[in-house]
Design a protein around this motif. Structure first.
Motif, PDB file in Angstrom:
ATOM      1  N   LYS A 116       0.791  -1.238   0.000  1.00  0.00           N
ATOM      2  CA  LYS A 116       0.000   0.000   0.000  1.00  0.00           C
ATOM      3  C   LYS A 116       0.821   1.284   0.000  1.00  0.00           C
ATOM      4  CE  LYS A 116      -4.173  -2.176   1.273  1.00  0.00           C
ATOM      5  NZ  LYS A 116      -4.008  -3.169   0.186  1.00  0.00           N
ATOM      6  N   PHE A 117       1.830   1.339  -0.867  1.00  0.00           N
ATOM      7  CA  PHE A 117       2.596   2.582  -1.016  1.00  0.00           C
ATOM      8  C   PHE A 117       1.626   3.694  -1.441  1.00  0.00           C
ATOM      9  CE2 PHE A 117       7.146   0.928  -2.112  1.00  0.00           C
ATOM     10  CZ  PHE A 117       7.113   0.086  -1.031  1.00  0.00           C
ATOM     11  N   TYR A 118       1.864   4.929  -0.975  1.00  0.00           N
ATOM     12  CA  TYR A 118       0.921   6.012  -1.310  1.00  0.00           C
ATOM     13  C   TYR A 118       1.101   6.517  -2.733  1.00  0.00           C
ATOM     14  CZ  TYR A 118       4.313   9.823  -1.041  1.00  0.00           C
ATOM     15  OH  TYR A 118       5.357  10.666  -1.284  1.00  0.00           O
ATOM     16  N   TYR A 119       2.261   6.283  -3.300  1.00  0.00           N
ATOM     17  CA  TYR A 119       2.481   6.695  -4.690  1.00  0.00           C
ATOM     18  C   TYR A 119       3.228   5.587  -5.421  1.00  0.00           C
ATOM     19  CZ  TYR A 119       4.288   9.061  -8.827  1.00  0.00           C
ATOM     20  OH  TYR A 119       4.596   9.389 -10.126  1.00  0.00           O
ATOM     21  N   ILE A 120       2.683   5.162  -6.535  1.00  0.00           N
ATOM     22  CA  ILE A 120       3.353   4.168  -7.363  1.00  0.00           C
ATOM     23  C   ILE A 120       3.289   4.683  -8.804  1.00  0.00           C
ATOM     24  CG2 ILE A 120       3.429   1.751  -8.110  1.00  0.00           C
ATOM     25  CD1 ILE A 120       1.708   1.051  -5.634  1.00  0.00           C
ATOM     26  N   GLY A 121       4.428   4.840  -9.412  1.00  0.00           N
ATOM     27  CA  GLY A 121       4.463   5.311 -10.796  1.00  0.00           C
ATOM     28  C   GLY A 121       5.358   4.406 -11.617  1.00  0.00           C
ATOM     29  N   ALA A 122       5.005   4.230 -12.888  1.00  0.00           N
ATOM     30  CA  ALA A 122       5.810   3.368 -13.745  1.00  0.00           C
ATOM     31  C   ALA A 122       6.012   4.004 -15.113  1.00  0.00           C
ATOM     32  CB  ALA A 122       5.142   2.000 -13.889  1.00  0.00           C
ATOM     33  N   LEU A 123       7.275   4.060 -15.522  1.00  0.00           N
ATOM     34  CA  LEU A 123       7.640   4.637 -16.818  1.00  0.00           C
ATOM     35  C   LEU A 123       7.260   3.690 -17.953  1.00  0.00           C
ATOM     36  CD1 LEU A 123       9.481   7.138 -17.868  1.00  0.00           C
ATOM     37  CD2 LEU A 123      11.217   5.395 -18.158  1.00  0.00           C
ATOM     38  N   GLY A 124       6.932   4.247 -19.077  1.00  0.00           N
ATOM     39  CA  GLY A 124       6.615   3.425 -20.253  1.00  0.00           C
ATOM     40  C   GLY A 124       5.485   4.065 -21.030  1.00  0.00           C
ATOM     41  N   SER A 125       5.373   3.687 -22.307  1.00  0.00           N
ATOM     42  CA  SER A 125       4.326   4.252 -23.155  1.00  0.00           C
ATOM     43  C   SER A 125       2.963   3.721 -22.723  1.00  0.00           C
ATOM     44  CB  SER A 125       4.585   3.851 -24.600  1.00  0.00           C
ATOM     45  OG  SER A 125       4.434   2.439 -24.711  1.00  0.00           O
ATOM     46  N   LYS A 126       1.907   4.242 -23.335  1.00  0.00           N
ATOM     47  CA  LYS A 126       0.550   3.772 -23.044  1.00  0.00           C
ATOM     48  C   LYS A 126       0.446   2.268 -23.309  1.00  0.00           C
ATOM     49  CE  LYS A 126      -2.320   7.854 -23.547  1.00  0.00           C
ATOM     50  NZ  LYS A 126      -2.726   8.775 -24.601  1.00  0.00           N
ATOM     51  N   LYS A 127       1.039   1.858 -24.401  1.00  0.00           N
ATOM     52  CA  LYS A 127       1.001   0.444 -24.803  1.00  0.00           C
ATOM     53  C   LYS A 127       1.734  -0.415 -23.756  1.00  0.00           C
ATOM     54  CE  LYS A 127       0.030  -2.856 -27.548  1.00  0.00           C
ATOM     55  NZ  LYS A 127      -1.330  -3.312 -27.274  1.00  0.00           N
ATOM     56  N   THR A 128       2.930   0.037 -23.383  1.00  0.00           N
ATOM     57  CA  THR A 128       3.707  -0.676 -22.358  1.00  0.00           C
ATOM     58  C   THR A 128       2.899  -0.798 -21.080  1.00  0.00           C
ATOM     59  OG1 THR A 128       5.722   0.259 -23.276  1.00  0.00           O
ATOM     60  CG2 THR A 128       5.890  -0.627 -21.051  1.00  0.00           C
ATOM     61  N   HIS A 129       2.205   0.316 -20.752  1.00  0.00           N
ATOM     62  CA  HIS A 129       1.439   0.314 -19.506  1.00  0.00           C
ATOM     63  C   HIS A 129       0.219  -0.611 -19.591  1.00  0.00           C
ATOM     64  CE1 HIS A 129       0.440   1.565 -15.545  1.00  0.00           C
ATOM     65  NE2 HIS A 129      -0.763   1.965 -15.908  1.00  0.00           N
TER      66      HIS A 129
END
Lengths: 109, 226
Positions: B162-175
């Motif tokens: 339950k981290f308060y912020y999770i972000g991941a790099l990558g294009s829309k397709k990758t995501h």
């Protein structure tokens, strides 16, 4: 997130002291209305009038420097100063934003 | 303030201890206060008020007194997965903000000390690396490798904890592909949607420092929402 930028000011204060300078620490202790810097914001001033950090957005720093220099000259430990937009010297040191702040200055000795 | 007090403050700050500075504005006396202890001497009668300032993480003058309380709280822990070029700029931006950064990257040639001086770089796979870091709901994760082998285990760990912020790099397709894999791994749709992907706020820039700026801006914004 608080205390982010000013954390470095205390480290700098110690550097100045280690370099045998007289240091006065200025801290914003109260604010009313819109003021640019939050409570706990800090600035340091030495006997030459050099300063680092801030207690406002540049509005009252010059006045704080001269108060700090007087504190060193009169060898007083501390003083509380209030700045309002309605000060007589508003043109010189007032807060353009219309806020009010109280700044506490103290010698580090 | 005494020089001794200043030294003590700097020591407490570098060891990431939570504390407060108590100052009597009338006589200039100041003391360091640790949460859960009794304030000393002239400050002892304000114990309840001091604790209140601590709980609300605020600074200020205690009502009807001349006592100023300044609290120091622990910095927010940010874990970056991927010791890549963008991470170097993230570290630079984070220096002036109250974030404590750790970097995880199992690829030794990325995770070198020379690329990241003064930063905790863990040269291990996420699963083992997380055993070395204490995390909670005030921790943030920034996944930058866009390699599922490295990012996915870290994202799964962050979601479970339950981290308060999770972000991941990558294009829309990758995501989209990433979301698909997380769904197959059993994560609920709202958990998956809590991941900021593609990471960062829209600034329009494409260079490494610009992407780092957009990530750090989103992180600060989410930190104030929590």
């Amino acid at each position: 997130m608080k205390n982010s930028f000013d954390e470095k000011i205390l480290d700098e204060a110690q550097d100045w002291i280690n370099a045998n300078q007289k240091v006065v620490l200025a801290t914003v202790i109260q604010t009313w209305g819109s003021s640019p810097r939050q409570v706990g914001s800090r600035m340091i001033v030495n006997e030459k009038g050099d300063f680092s950090g801030s207690v406002s957005g540049g509005c009252v720093e010059s006045a704080v420097v001269s108060e700090c220099l007087s504190l060193i000259k009169d060898n007083k430990p501390c003083k509380k100063i209030e700045f309002k937009v309605s000060n007589e010297s508003a043109w010189e040191v007032g807060l353009a934003c219309g806020g009010e702040i109280a700044v506490y200055i103290e010698q580090i000795h | 303030m005494k020089i001794k007090t200043l030294e003590e403050i700097l020591k407490k700050k570098s060891s990431k201890t939570e504390f407060a500075i108590l100052t009597n504005l009338e006589n200039g006396n100041s003391e360091i206060y640790l949460p859960g202890t009794s304030p000393k001497g002239e400050f002892s009668k304000y114990a309840d008020e001091i604790e209140k300032f601590f709980k609300s993480k605020k600074n200020g003058v205690i009502e009807n007194s001349e006592i100023f309380v300044e609290t120091y709280i622990k910095p927010i822990k940010v874990i970056i997965v991927g010791a890549v070029h963008i991470a170097q700029y993230l570290v630079d931006f984070a220096k002036s903000l109250n974030f404590e950064i750790s970097i995880i990257d199992p690829r030794g040639y990325f995770a070198s000390e020379q690329r990241f001086p003064d930063i905790k770089v863990i040269n291990k796979w996420p699963k083992e690396a997380f055993e070395e870091i204490e995390t909670n709901s005030s921790t943030a994760l920034i996944a930058l490798t866009h390699d599922p082998k490295i990012d996915d285990p870290a994202l799964q760990y962050a979601l479970k904890n339950k981290f308060y912020y999770i972000g991941a790099l990558g294009s829309k397709k990758t995501h989209e592909n990433r979301c698909q894999r997380l769904a197959e791994a059993g994560f609920a749709i709202d958990e998956i949607n809590s991941i900021h992907g593609p990471i960062g706020i829209k600034l329009g820039g494409k260079s490494a420092p610009e992407i780092a700026l957009s990530i750090i801006a989103q992180l600060v914004s989410e930190t104030y929402k929590k």
